[in-house]
Motif scaffolding. Structure first.
Motif, PDB file in Angstrom:
ATOM      1  N   LEU A 223       0.530  15.121  16.886  1.00 17.70           N
ATOM      2  CA  LEU A 223       0.992  15.432  15.530  1.00 17.70           C
ATOM      3  C   LEU A 223      -0.144  16.123  14.795  1.00 17.70           C
ATOM      4  N   THR A 224       0.217  17.010  13.882  1.00 14.26           N
ATOM      5  CA  THR A 224      -0.788  17.669  13.048  1.00 14.26           C
ATOM      6  C   THR A 224      -1.443  16.638  12.136  1.00 14.26           C
ATOM      7  N   HIS A 225      -2.731  16.788  11.935  1.00 18.30           N
ATOM      8  CA  HIS A 225      -3.483  15.862  11.109  1.00 18.30           C
ATOM      9  C   HIS A 225      -4.161  16.645   9.998  1.00 18.30           C
ATOM     10  N   ASP A 226      -3.701  16.439   8.756  1.00 18.64           N
ATOM     11  CA  ASP A 226      -4.259  17.109   7.582  1.00 18.64           C
ATOM     12  C   ASP A 226      -5.414  16.256   7.072  1.00 18.64           C
ATOM     13  N   ARG A 227      -6.625  16.587   7.539  1.00 19.18           N
ATOM     14  CA  ARG A 227      -7.779  15.735   7.218  1.00 19.18           C
ATOM     15  C   ARG A 227      -8.054  15.655   5.722  1.00 19.18           C
ATOM     16  N   ALA A 228      -7.908  16.785   5.032  1.00 19.72           N
ATOM     17  CA  ALA A 228      -8.222  16.778   3.595  1.00 19.72           C
ATOM     18  C   ALA A 228      -7.270  15.848   2.846  1.00 19.72           C
ATOM     19  N   LEU A 229      -5.997  15.906   3.213  1.00 18.59           N
ATOM     20  CA  LEU A 229      -5.021  15.056   2.538  1.00 18.59           C
ATOM     21  C   LEU A 229      -5.301  13.581   2.833  1.00 18.59           C
TER      22      LEU A 229
ATOM     23  N   THR B  87       0.838  -1.205   0.000  1.00 15.34           N
ATOM     24  CA  THR B  87       0.000   0.000   0.000  1.00 15.34           C
ATOM     25  C   THR B  87       0.868   1.249   0.000  1.00 15.34           C
ATOM     26  N   GLN B  88       1.966   1.192   0.749  1.00 12.95           N
ATOM     27  CA  GLN B  88       2.912   2.332   0.761  1.00 12.95           C
ATOM     28  C   GLN B  88       3.444   2.585  -0.647  1.00 12.95           C
ATOM     29  N   GLN B  89       3.811   1.525  -1.363  1.00 12.29           N
ATOM     30  CA  GLN B  89       4.355   1.706  -2.721  1.00 12.29           C
ATOM     31  C   GLN B  89       3.310   2.315  -3.642  1.00 12.29           C
ATOM     32  N   SER B  90       2.091   1.792  -3.530  1.00 15.35           N
ATOM     33  CA  SER B  90       1.001   2.301  -4.368  1.00 15.35           C
ATOM     34  C   SER B  90       0.735   3.776  -4.071  1.00 15.35           C
ATOM     35  N   LEU B  91       0.730   4.117  -2.786  1.00 18.64           N
ATOM     36  CA  LEU B  91       0.455   5.504  -2.394  1.00 18.64           C
ATOM     37  C   LEU B  91       1.596   6.427  -2.844  1.00 18.64           C
ATOM     38  N   PHE B  92       2.834   5.951  -2.786  1.00 16.00           N
ATOM     39  CA  PHE B  92       3.959   6.776  -3.256  1.00 16.00           C
ATOM     40  C   PHE B  92       3.807   7.091  -4.748  1.00 16.00           C
ATOM     41  N   GLU B  93       3.397   6.092  -5.536  1.00 17.68           N
ATOM     42  CA  GLU B  93       3.180   6.344  -6.979  1.00 17.68           C
ATOM     43  C   GLU B  93       2.134   7.436  -7.167  1.00 17.68           C
ATOM     44  N   HIS B  94       1.067   7.332  -6.389  1.00 20.60           N
ATOM     45  CA  HIS B  94      -0.005   8.318  -6.501  1.00 20.60           C
ATOM     46  C   HIS B  94       0.484   9.705  -6.090  1.00 20.60           C
TER      47      HIS B  94
ATOM     48  N   ALA C 104      -9.344   8.072  -0.620  1.00 13.47           N
ATOM     49  CA  ALA C 104     -10.168   8.008  -1.837  1.00 13.47           C
ATOM     50  C   ALA C 104      -9.382   7.293  -2.936  1.00 13.47           C
ATOM     51  N   TYR C 105      -8.103   7.653  -3.043  1.00 11.42           N
ATOM     52  CA  TYR C 105      -7.263   6.949  -4.032  1.00 11.42           C
ATOM     53  C   TYR C 105      -7.139   5.457  -3.678  1.00 11.42           C
ATOM     54  N   LEU C 106      -6.863   5.184  -2.420  1.00  9.27           N
ATOM     55  CA  LEU C 106      -6.614   3.787  -2.037  1.00  9.27           C
ATOM     56  C   LEU C 106      -7.872   2.929  -2.169  1.00  9.27           C
ATOM     57  N   LEU C 107      -9.041   3.564  -2.095  1.00 10.99           N
ATOM     58  CA  LEU C 107     -10.299   2.829  -2.252  1.00 10.99           C
ATOM     59  C   LEU C 107     -10.716   2.685  -3.714  1.00 10.99           C
ATOM     60  N   SER C 108      -9.989   3.348  -4.612  1.00  9.03           N
ATOM     61  CA  SER C 108     -10.307   3.190  -6.035  1.00  9.03           C
ATOM     62  C   SER C 108      -9.662   1.897  -6.543  1.00  9.03           C
ATOM     63  N   PRO C 109     -10.173   1.336  -7.620  1.00  9.01           N
ATOM     64  CA  PRO C 109      -9.586   0.084  -8.120  1.00  9.01           C
ATOM     65  C   PRO C 109      -8.122   0.295  -8.516  1.00  9.01           C
TER      66      PRO C 109
END
Lengths: 294, 294
Positions: B275-281, B224-231, B287-292
């Motif tokens: 820690l600061t939490h950027d809710r929008a991010l 998941t980390q690799q996928s998110l880094f690509e995004h 949203a990306y991770l839940l997409s196919p």
């Protein structure tokens, strides 16, 4: 003749007042499916176990094994095992064994995922034939266990003193030893102290003193090692628990790996350097370990 | 409605020329016994696994999970998995899922004790509801993993880069975190570097750069980390693999634990410091991770 036996156990609460637990046992075919794919033992190695030697249907050192099972359960936040229930299950398994050497194994799993309670079972099977290895010994290599001696006190979540079902590393260490031309391994802490073998305790001889690494939470307390120490003391030897630098291994007078099934296996070489092997003493040790012990 | 599914697999040799493996699959009742007490997965946590997220019957990042399964098998000296066979098994499991989020789990076990071959199975089940934790985040504590960063290269038998079934320590770390009033943990090496969470990867943000610990064999490569880094790169951010001193954690701009099921869980506190939490991010990440994804 292969006699195999398996008994599923409904674990009783540790304060269950019953004295007869027969109704909590269900004998199952050991070669038939008995566990669901949701078992946390199988999904995460999440549980604890014991392997007990059985000689002519007598289970050896049951109290010491049950003590250790309870200790492992405590370290893993599992419910305390009901020792009388386990004792009855062990008796059933031992009675199902054939003559000669057998193994009875106890498993206490965290249960089925999202399930209400631990699952537990006991198995019995003929032991492998260890005659040759007891007589001829094992060549070992030392392998780094990755931790220093202070780690267990600092990081109890590493479960270093618990006999958990998460044994993949122990099995990998045995394969690594064989890849290096040895038969077995002795784990060494990252700061250079002798720990234990992947499935056995280490006993070293220096003169008339037998020493084993002080547990300090980093290794399992060896039931067979403790029993053998009692015997050696009764024979006039001295025994000691010490912090043992691995650098002193080549200088010992003899060494053994001791465990519940294989019993005392003399170490004939460490990292390629031969060790003296006192055959008469090893024979006497194994004669004692093969006698009925409680 | 609870849809659960289990498929036993007869593992094919990696060079098996078949293209259709339907005859190697046997669907079983996930709540009925399917495994024998001789299973080495259950006796010794001896096997490897993967957990794959499924969204509306689409299995996410199958290729990355199969790559890692093969990598884990190699580290554990297990036969190489036949990837086409596993892909077909995953497709069967994903098709059996309901709508929404599910989990498909792959298990490759060393097999039954003294048996001839590995055993393998795939399960599917509805995922837990992670809505709240994705929105509100997790408070974490750092826990010592016991090893220094050089250990994996020195001691491959510790299987540190393999996703084995021996997960008792990971589960104990989660319990230890909860005992300390936190929700999750970040493992730190004994020489003070950030590693991973017990069941997730760690991603930190510093300005417009997202960093994760360099694997170096000490941690799992996070699918998941690799996928998110690509995004994130496609969104114009910079990503980096670094050796990260744990002492720098309080100074990061944000942190997440990312994994296949829970996806991105924002870290709201480390060892009690907010820690600061950027809710929008975080919302955009999930949203990306839940997409196919493939």
């Amino acid at each position: 003749m292969t006699r195999r036996f398996a008994l599923m156990i409904e674990p009783a609460a540790s304060d269950d007042p019953r004295t007869d637990f027969a109704t909590t046992f269900t004998e199952v075919d050991p070669s038939a499916p008995a566990l669901t794919v949701g078992e946390l033992s199988t999904q995460r190695g999440d549980g604890v176990f014991e392997s007990i030697g059985v000689i002519d249907r007598h289970a050896q050192e049951v109290a010491a094994h049950l003590d250790r099972l309870a200790h492992s359960a405590r370290l893993c936040d599992l419910p305390a095992p009901h020792l009388a229930q386990w004792r009855q299950a062990i008796a059933r398994a031992a009675a199902a064994c054939g003559p000669g050497e057998s193994i009875v194994k106890l498993v206490l799993s965290r249960g089925v995922e999202h399930g209400p309670a631990p699952t537990a079972w006991v198995t019995a099977a003929p032991a492998a034939d260890f005659t040759a290895v007891r007589a001829e010994g094992v060549r070992v290599v030392t392998l780094d266990r990755g931790y220093d001696l202070d780690t267990p006190a600092r990081a109890p979540w590493l479960l270093l003193g618990a006999k958990t079902l998460s044994y993949a590393v122990n099995m990998a260490a045995l394969r690594a030893a064989r890849q290096r031309g040895a038969d077995d391994a002795i784990f060494v802490s990252s700061d250079g102290f002798v720990l234990e073998a992947p499935t056995a305790s280490v006993i070293l001889r220096r003169g008339d003193t037998f020493v084993t690494p002080a547990a300090q939470g980093a290794i399992l307390q060896g039931t067979t090692q403790q029993s053998l120490f009692e015997h050696l003391e009764s024979q006039g030897f001295t025994t000691a628990y010490e912090t043992i630098p691995a650098s002193t291994l080549p200088a010992v007078d003899a060494a053994w790996l001791v465990s519940s099934l294989r019993l005392a296996a003399p170490v004939t070489a460490v990292d390629g350097a031969a060790l003296t092997h006192d055959r008469a003493l090893t024979t006497a040790m194994n004669a004692y370990l093969l006698s009925p012990r409680d």
